[in-house]
Design a protein around this motif. Structure first.
Motif: not given
Length: 463
Positions: A417-443
């Protein structure tokens, strides 16, 4: 497993609707960066805040912000209302007219750009912004060459794709567009054999100075840099680097262009990433977060000196939809919402107190994590086969079977249930800038679990 939805009965997605959307897509939509018969795009039924969902009722936490552009999340009510209100008032008008909402969008952007970048040329997106910045630099200086780094992405239009350093450039690289590439600083994979940030900065600047000298400073119109490179790896520049580039540009009369298409509008915890280093470019390009991508919009913020070049000399460039009223209304509402809701400050808080510390702990636990780096809501996780040798989890620009470890990791994220941003050998953690702390911790917890799949492909996992 993905989180099941409980939609309202009258808005519940149906299998028939999904099939119709998929069939029309396959019949008529030509997708970017893809071999058309080898892809199977997810049919999305809706989105709100930090989530979107498909027609089967699966909900995904959007850790990609789509293409790192939905900085205020999906369907922000203030922006949706502003677009509706503007549509009822005035849907479109040619760029040659003075329009209240266009003027207000320009004013609000100019208020937030560094230094005297007070004139705004609007485009439809980031690539066009870069195209026009390069054109302005060449006309202002009377020179043709433009320098950019190998680890970069600046867009897919003619000049922008040649400026781009990553492999997406290769099929369209004419090698005659007046572009010269050089190495920017990246200590983790230093091309300069540096062991400290200070060494990396000093040696990267020396390399750039040598490149300028051997290319002929009198022939160079501009140096174009992503303030913090995005798709290429979110490499935060060492202290002093951008100031050093600024000094080199001043020394040789070169226009300094900062590409803030991805890093701008709160992504790094500042309105613009250049603020972190107190550096003002001559031109600054933007798009994406200016209105969270709700209606296409980009632009160039222009210094007084370059704007003056075109006071009595016509600027030979324009776009039918430059400063489109609906896009500008979305920008005005987005900037207003970001200011009223403290979204930029929240992004800084997330980076310092939530995402950064959690990723550091994740790096300690997983043999597949070589490095984490970033600012605000803008982070990269470098995945490796071996922490000691720093061998990437997959080869550079890998495809097919060579990319299997990253493909398995990506699938594990989506399955959870996590939609990542993946490029080559990396995954980027780039959620919405207003994501809640709870949502960020869930991700972050879902990311932590998915990394166990990557761990299996490391030397430690194989032992």
């Amino acid at each position: 497993m993905t989180t099941p939805l409980t939609p309202q009965a009258d808005t519940a997605p149906t299998a028939a609707a999904k099939d119709a959307v998929k069939a029309a897509d396959r019949a008529h939509v030509f997708h970017s960066w893809s071999a058309q018969k080898l892809i199977d795009p997810l049919a999305v039924a809706g989105a709100e805040g930090s989530y979107f969902w498909d027609y089967d009722g699966n909900r995904y936490l959007d850790f990609s912000s789509q293409l790192v552009n939905t900085n205020i999340g999906h369907q922000h009510p203030k922006v949706v209302a502003a677009i509706q209100e503007q549509a009822a008032k005035l849907c479109t008008l040619a760029p040659g007219f003075a329009v209240d909402v266009r003027s207000e969008a320009a004013r609000l952007i100019a208020e937030r750009t560094p230094g005297d970048l007070d004139k705004i040329f609007f485009t439809n997106g980031g690539a066009e912004a870069v195209e026009n910045a390069v054109r302005m630099a060449r006309l202002h200086t009377g020179r043709q060459k433009v320098l950019s780094t190998y680890r970069s992405y600046h867009g897919a239009t003619a000049a922008a794709i040649n400026l781009t350093g990553d492999p997406r450039r290769w099929p369209s690289d004419t090698a005659s567009a007046g572009v010269v590439h050089f190495w920017g600083p990246f200590l983790y994979r230093s091309p300069f054999h540096a062991t400290t940030e200070a060494e990396e900065c000093e040696r990267a600047l020396a390399h750039l100075a040598d490149t300028i000298a051997f290319e002929g400073p009198q022939s160079i119109a501009a140096i174009v840099l992503e303030t913090v490179p995005g798709t290429a790896g979110i490499m935060v520049p060492p202290a002093g680097y951008l100031a050093g580039v600024r000094e080199l540009c001043d020394r040789y009369g070169i226009v300094f262009v900062l590409d803030e298409v991805m890093a701008g509008f709160g992504r790094t915890g500042k309105w613009f990433a250049a603020e972190h280093w107190d550096v003002t470019p001559d031109l600054l390009t933007f798009a994406k977060g200016v209105n969270s991508g709700y209606v296409p919009l980009g632009g160039v913020a222009i210094s007084g000196a370059i704007a003056e070049t075109f006071d009595t000399r016509p600027y030979p460039g324009g776009l039918t939809y430059s400063g489109h009223p609906l896009a500008c209304a979305a920008a005005v509402a987005t900037i207003g919402a970001m200011a009223e809701e403290g979204i930029v400050e929240h992004a800084a808080h997330l980076g310092e107190n939530v995402i950064g510390p959690a990723l550091a702990e994740i790096a300690e636990r997983h043999p597949s994590v070589g490095e984490v780096r970033g600012l605000g809501a803008f982070w990269a996780v470098e995945l490796v086969r071996d922490k000691e040798t720093r061998e990437p989890l997959v080869p550079y620009n890998a495809g097919g079977a060579d990319n299997a470890p990253m493909a398995e990791f990506t699938a594990a994220c989506k399955q959870a249930g996590l939609w990542p941003f993946v490029n080559m050998n990396r995954t980027h953690v780039v959620p919405a800038c207003n994501i809640t702390e709870a949502e960020a911790k869930e991700g972050l917890a879902l990311l932590d679990e998915a990394l166990t799949v990557a761990d299996r492909h490391t030397t430690a996992g194989a032992a």
